[in-house]
Design an enzyme around this catalytic site. Structure first.
Site, PDB file in Angstrom:
ATOM      1  N   ASP A   1       0.845  -1.181   0.000  1.00  0.00           N
ATOM      2  CA  ASP A   1       0.000   0.000   0.000  1.00  0.00           C
ATOM      3  C   ASP A   1       0.888   1.241   0.000  1.00  0.00           C
ATOM      4  OD1 ASP A   1       1.057   0.019   2.517  1.00  0.00           O
ATOM      5  OD2 ASP A   1      -0.841  -0.151   3.591  1.00  0.00           O
TER       6      ASP A   1
ATOM      7  N   ASP B   1       1.457   5.012   2.007  1.00  0.00           N
ATOM      8  CA  ASP B   1       1.135   5.781   3.204  1.00  0.00           C
ATOM      9  C   ASP B   1       1.724   7.183   3.095  1.00  0.00           C
ATOM     10  OD1 ASP B   1      -0.006   3.463   4.393  1.00  0.00           O
ATOM     11  OD2 ASP B   1       2.003   2.802   4.987  1.00  0.00           O
TER      12      ASP B   1
ATOM     13  N   ASP C   1      -3.246   5.072   2.688  1.00  0.00           N
ATOM     14  CA  ASP C   1      -3.538   5.566   4.040  1.00  0.00           C
ATOM     15  C   ASP C   1      -3.012   6.992   4.165  1.00  0.00           C
ATOM     16  OD1 ASP C   1      -4.662   3.179   4.720  1.00  0.00           O
ATOM     17  OD2 ASP C   1      -3.139   2.596   6.184  1.00  0.00           O
TER      18      ASP C   1
END
Length: 527
Positions: free
Chosen positions: A338, A340, A451
């Site tokens: 992912d 961030d 995120d």
């Protein structure tokens, strides 16, 4: 006829060249030494091995990297060198001329290879199979020494012991998925020690006195050094439960406990989950819908492209706000699960209320397929730096699934926005037209986990340190603070329990200094 040199370098690195047979024994990578064997016999034996499902390499490459189409790919290092009519001393001299830092686990006579061909699998390495080398005394074996805490060690991405660390990491993952966090941490710490070693482990005596290597980890390491594979790890990878846990926890919003409950109800696959009628929350529905995209690695180029879009949204709603790419990409990794981002403003308090505005801006442009925002619930005077004990910070966060156009990277370089900003909010399910099909062609975008974290500037250094990772490095920092310094460290603050006061910091370097540690840059925190 194609010259020999060209014929060698054209071989595949990820399969068995010249055959359709898969690699049945991924932990065993063979190299047949042509010296005294002859080219034609070597070619015949190599093809025989590949037909039996063995991975037989044409080139002796021991650095674990291969370049394909301009892309760096990781491969397994050679584990077994097979020789015929060579002495151990002769082969050792040849190996040293190649790359003496990276020694295969086994130097074997051709008898091991022929017996393995007859059995259709790698047979156990016995003393009679091993090339006899001049015996080294224990004083001649290079022993390793490393500090006890991972936060005292410099760990780059250049791992010299991937075969060993991959096995231990799989055991750690299985323990964590089985709600056995203590065992998981033990395997992670053992793997971290091996990642920090400057050379390849070739002998168990090299590991004497090293910290964090428990009996179980040493047993797995010994098995791999002696046979090229761990029967425990291989058995675990083939178990239905482990495979089901991997599949189900690969769904965004599904943890180990939920996956375990589904498995006990007989759900082992995505298809069974969809047919089961289970009630899924919004995150799980989005995770199932975008499963393939979210389980595909995110590249650094994609992370940078998303970063440009997010930063434009942030600056448009709060000029002067600052954003930093964190996580594995800050440590130098080229891919991740992912992306961030840590957001702050140099003026304390200006960050309050920023997240909803950023999320609204991104949603209005059609960039968010899913989002959930949590408020900042940390109060220094009430909560203290050590709470909660899981170190799950209390910052305002947005967990999202980002819609990234596949041409975004090129478009951003040209200063062009590829997505129509008038597009309606994608909070609805993506239509068949969006997904692509026979009429529309391939889907022009992919889903990426993103995120966003907002921190006050007073806590920014601690947030930056905590969110850079690696996860074990951060765990070890907190353990060092508590056990060695009587301090409490979190992503919000550092508290000196003996003096009863907070220790302020405006940079990571200051935090390391407070802890009495040498500063370790992000690229060397890959524990």
């Amino acid at each position: 006829m194609v010259p020999l040199k060209r014929r060698r370098t054209s071989s595949s690195r990820t399969g068995n060249p010249g055959t359709d047979e898969p690699n049945r024994f991924p932990q065993v990578v063979l190299f047949l030494l042509e010296r005294k064997m002859g080219a034609s016999r070597r070619a015949f034996l190599s093809q025989l091995g590949r037909r039996k499902g063995f991975q037989v390499e044409e080139l002796f490459r021991s650095d674990g990297l291969w370049w394909s189409c301009g892309r760096e790919m990781k491969i397994e290092r050679i584990t077994h060198v097979i020789c015929e009519n060579n002495s151990g001393a002769e082969v050792r001299t040849w190996l040293d001329s190649q790359d003496r830092r990276r020694t295969p686990a086994h130097l074997l006579d051709i008898s091991w290879y022929t017996e393995s061909m007859q059995a259709g699998r790698p047979v156990k390495v016995l003393d009679r199979h091993k090339l006899q080398e001049p015996q080294r005394t224990e004083a001649e074996v290079v022993a390793f020494s490393v500090p006890s805490y991972a936060c005292q060690r410099r760990t780059t991405l250049d791992n010299r012991n991937t075969v060993l660390t991959d096995a231990l990491s799989l055991l750690a993952e299985n323990a964590e998925l089985s709600d056995e966090d203590g065992r998981g941490v033990a395997f992670r710490r053992a793997a971290a020690v091996l990642k920090a070693l400057p050379e390849t482990v070739t002998d168990m005596t090299q590991l004497r006195g090293l910290p964090c290597l428990g009996e179980h980890s040493l047993r797995v390491i010994k098995d791999i050094l002696e046979t090229g594979a761990s029967t425990e790890v291989d058995s675990m990878k083939q178990s239905e439960r482990f495979k089901a846990l991997k599949v189900l926890t690969g769904i965004f919003g599904v943890g180990a406990k939920t996956a375990d409950r589904w498995i006990r109800e007989g759900i082992l696959s995505l298809q069974q989950l969809q047919a089961s009628g289970q009630t899924l929350n919004r995150a799980q529905q989005a995770g199932l819908e975008h499963y393939d995209d979210l389980n595909q690695p995110v590249t650094k180029a994609e992370a940078d492209a998303i970063g440009e879009l997010v930063e434009k949204a942030i600056v448009s709603v709060l000029p002067g706000a600052q954003m930093t790419l964190i996580g594995g990409f800050r440590r130098g990794k080229l891919t991740g699960h992912d992306v961030d981002f840590l957001i702050t403003h140099p003026e304390e308090g200006r960050e309050v209320g920023l997240m909803p505005k950023v999320v609204s801006c991104l949603e209005s442009q059609g960039f968010l397929l899913y989002q959930k925002t949590t408020r900042n619930s940390y109060l220094e005077s009430k909560d203290g730096p050590a709470r909660p004990p899981s170190n799950m910070d209390r910052f305002e966060r947005c967990f999202s699934i980002f819609k990234l156009a596949k041409e975004e990277k090129q478009a951003s370089q040209n200063g062009v926005q590829p997505l129509d900003t008038s597009e309606p909010s994608p909070s609805r399910r993506v239509s068949a037209e969006d997904q692509g099909g026979p009429e529309t062609g391939p889907k022009p975008w992919r889903a990426v986990r993103v995120d966003l974290v907002v921190s006050p500037i007073s806590q920014f250094a601690f947030a930056l340190l905590g969110w850079t990772g690696s996860k074990l490095f951060e765990r070890e920092l907190r353990r060092w603070a508590a056990h060695e310094k009587t301090m409490s460290l979190s992503s919000h603050a550092l508290y000196d329990n003996s003096q009863g006061r907070y220790l302020r910091a405006t940079s990571e370097e200051e935090i390391f200094a407070h802890l009495g540690l040498d500063y370790i840059p992000p690229s060397e925190r890959n524990a």
